[in-house]
Design a protein around this motif. Structure first.
Motif, PDB file in Angstrom:
ATOM      1  N   GLY A  46       0.812  -1.205   0.000  1.00 14.96           N
ATOM      2  CA  GLY A  46       0.000   0.000   0.000  1.00 14.96           C
ATOM      3  C   GLY A  46       0.848   1.258   0.000  1.00 14.96           C
ATOM      4  O   GLY A  46       0.544   2.234  -0.708  1.00 14.96           O
ATOM      5  N   GLY A  47       1.918   1.256   0.778  1.00 17.88           N
ATOM      6  CA  GLY A  47       2.786   2.427   0.850  1.00 17.88           C
ATOM      7  C   GLY A  47       3.490   2.722  -0.454  1.00 17.88           C
ATOM      8  O   GLY A  47       3.704   3.889  -0.808  1.00 17.88           O
ATOM      9  N   PRO A 224      -2.512   6.448   3.620  1.00 14.25           N
ATOM     10  CA  PRO A 224      -1.131   6.816   3.953  1.00 14.25           C
ATOM     11  C   PRO A 224      -0.475   7.701   2.899  1.00 14.25           C
ATOM     12  O   PRO A 224       0.236   8.654   3.229  1.00 14.25           O
ATOM     13  CB  PRO A 224      -0.424   5.456   4.059  1.00 14.25           C
ATOM     14  CG  PRO A 224      -1.516   4.491   4.399  1.00 14.25           C
ATOM     15  CD  PRO A 224      -2.701   4.982   3.635  1.00 14.25           C
ATOM     16  N   ALA A 225      -0.717   7.397   1.623  1.00 16.86           N
ATOM     17  CA  ALA A 225      -0.137   8.197   0.546  1.00 16.86           C
ATOM     18  C   ALA A 225      -0.743   9.599   0.519  1.00 16.86           C
ATOM     19  O   ALA A 225      -0.036  10.597   0.302  1.00 16.86           O
ATOM     20  CB  ALA A 225      -0.349   7.507  -0.796  1.00 16.86           C
ATOM     21  N   ALA A 226      -2.055   9.678   0.735  1.00 20.84           N
ATOM     22  CA  ALA A 226      -2.705  10.991   0.768  1.00 20.84           C
ATOM     23  C   ALA A 226      -2.176  11.830   1.923  1.00 20.84           C
ATOM     24  O   ALA A 226      -1.999  13.042   1.797  1.00 20.84           O
ATOM     25  CB  ALA A 226      -4.219  10.807   0.884  1.00 20.84           C
ATOM     26  N   ALA A 227      -1.900  11.177   3.052  1.00 21.03           N
ATOM     27  CA  ALA A 227      -1.334  11.888   4.202  1.00 21.03           C
ATOM     28  C   ALA A 227       0.078  12.361   3.900  1.00 21.03           C
ATOM     29  O   ALA A 227       0.451  13.505   4.201  1.00 21.03           O
ATOM     30  CB  ALA A 227      -1.336  10.973   5.427  1.00 21.03           C
ATOM     31  N   SER A 242       4.990   7.490   2.885  1.00 24.74           N
ATOM     32  CA  SER A 242       3.785   6.681   2.668  1.00 24.74           C
ATOM     33  C   SER A 242       3.983   5.260   3.197  1.00 24.74           C
ATOM     34  O   SER A 242       3.081   4.705   3.844  1.00 24.74           O
ATOM     35  CB  SER A 242       3.452   6.646   1.171  1.00 24.74           C
ATOM     36  OG  SER A 242       2.384   5.765   0.907  1.00 24.74           O
ATOM     37  N   VAL A 243       5.146   4.681   2.939  1.00 23.44           N
ATOM     38  CA  VAL A 243       5.431   3.331   3.446  1.00 23.44           C
ATOM     39  C   VAL A 243       5.446   3.331   4.969  1.00 23.44           C
ATOM     40  O   VAL A 243       4.891   2.424   5.608  1.00 23.44           O
ATOM     41  CB  VAL A 243       6.774   2.819   2.884  1.00 23.44           C
ATOM     42  CG1 VAL A 243       7.185   1.522   3.584  1.00 23.44           C
ATOM     43  CG2 VAL A 243       6.678   2.595   1.385  1.00 23.44           C
TER      44      VAL A 243
END
Length: 291
Positions: A46-47, A224-227, A242-243
């Motif tokens: 996901g990250g 996580p990526a959006a954050a 992100s990871v």
């Protein structure tokens, strides 16, 4: 059956959140360690995929692929074959269709909506023929604690395939994501890259469905990526952050869920959401200070 009976069965002892001895005991069990490794690998996927999913405005595609992975899994149940294999096939087919037909952002949502509606209709049919609605609910919410050796092997293989694929296409795909017109003028095969990336995303989503469920895959593939994107515009830094955020949500969510015995999805989504809110606030504050 009275209303009081199911309520009593669902009572939760919230003091167990602080029962660290129970958590430590569970962490020593083989099945929990397998689950921990599996969800950590899902967090890594996901990250890594998340920043490009966000950059390419494919959040709805993640949802669509995850839901259609359920269609493939339901078909596999009906045919008596591996649910994991069925889910992967369903997700990859859906992702390939989305990547090929929805290459342009303006037409992507409508393509996803049309295909997803048809696919979910098939999923309902397959589950009805199979005769178990409970199985369909499990696909929507995930079963990380029962991932087993087979599930762990599947997500490990998927992780290797996705990492190798991303290593090959990352630079041209990033170029095509940030400036598609210039990339097309430079001879970058945009449609091919779009399909390949969609298939890699489909593989990751299919494994995510097995672990945290179709409804919650976005909590690791997008949040996580959006954050991270709220904190920096540097693509490399966004990828690293992100990871980190995805692993915090995945591993932290599983550990917090052990002692109280609550679904891991509750904690994964909560941690992801809190991280996003904090990063959004930090991003706004930084913009305010620099003005």
């Amino acid at each position: 059956m009275t209303v009081a009976q199911p309520l009593a069965a669902a009572e939760i002892d919230f003091s167990k959140f602080w029962d660290f001895s129970a958590t430590a005991d569970l962490l020593s069990r083989d099945f929990v360690q397998q689950s921990l490794l599996a969800i950590a690998l899902l967090g890594l996927l996901g990250g890594i995929l998340g920043p490009l999913i966000v950059a390419r405005q494919m959040s709805f595609a993640v949802h669509g692929v995850s839901e259609l992975s359920v269609t493939g899994a339901a078909a596999a149940l009906l045919l008596g074959i591996s649910v994991n294999i069925g889910g992967v096939i369903g997700a990859v087919i859906a992702a390939g269709v989305f990547g090929f037909l929805g290459n342009r952002a303006r037409e992507r949502d409508s393509v996803i909506g049309v295909v997803m509606a048809f696919g979910l209709g098939l999923a309902v049919l397959f589950l009805a023929l199979y005769g178990s609605a409970r199985t369909g609910f499990a696909m929507l919410t995930g079963q990380v604690v029962s991932v087993g050796t087979g599930g762990l092997t599947a997500i490990a293989i998927t992780t290797v395939v996705v990492l190798v694929g991303m290593a090959i296409i990352y630079r041209p795909l990033l170029f095509a994501s940030l400036d598609p017109r210039l990339a097309a003028a430079s001879g970058v095969p945009i449609r091919t890259l779009s399909v390949v990336f969609a298939v890699l995303m489909g593989l990751a989503c299919a494994q995510g469905v097995q672990i945290i469920g179709a409804l919650l895959v976005m909590s690791l593939m997008i949040t996580p990526a959006a954050a991270a994107a709220r904190l920096t515009a540097n693509p490399t830094t966004v990828l690293i952050v992100s990871v980190i955020f995805a692993e915090l949500a995945a591993i932290g969510g599983l550990i917090l869920s052990l002692a109280p015995g609550l679904p891991v999805s509750v904690f994964v989504t909560t941690i992801s959401f809190v991280i996003y809110v904090v990063c959004r606030w930090a991003g706004h504050r930084r913009q305010f200070v620099t003005r």
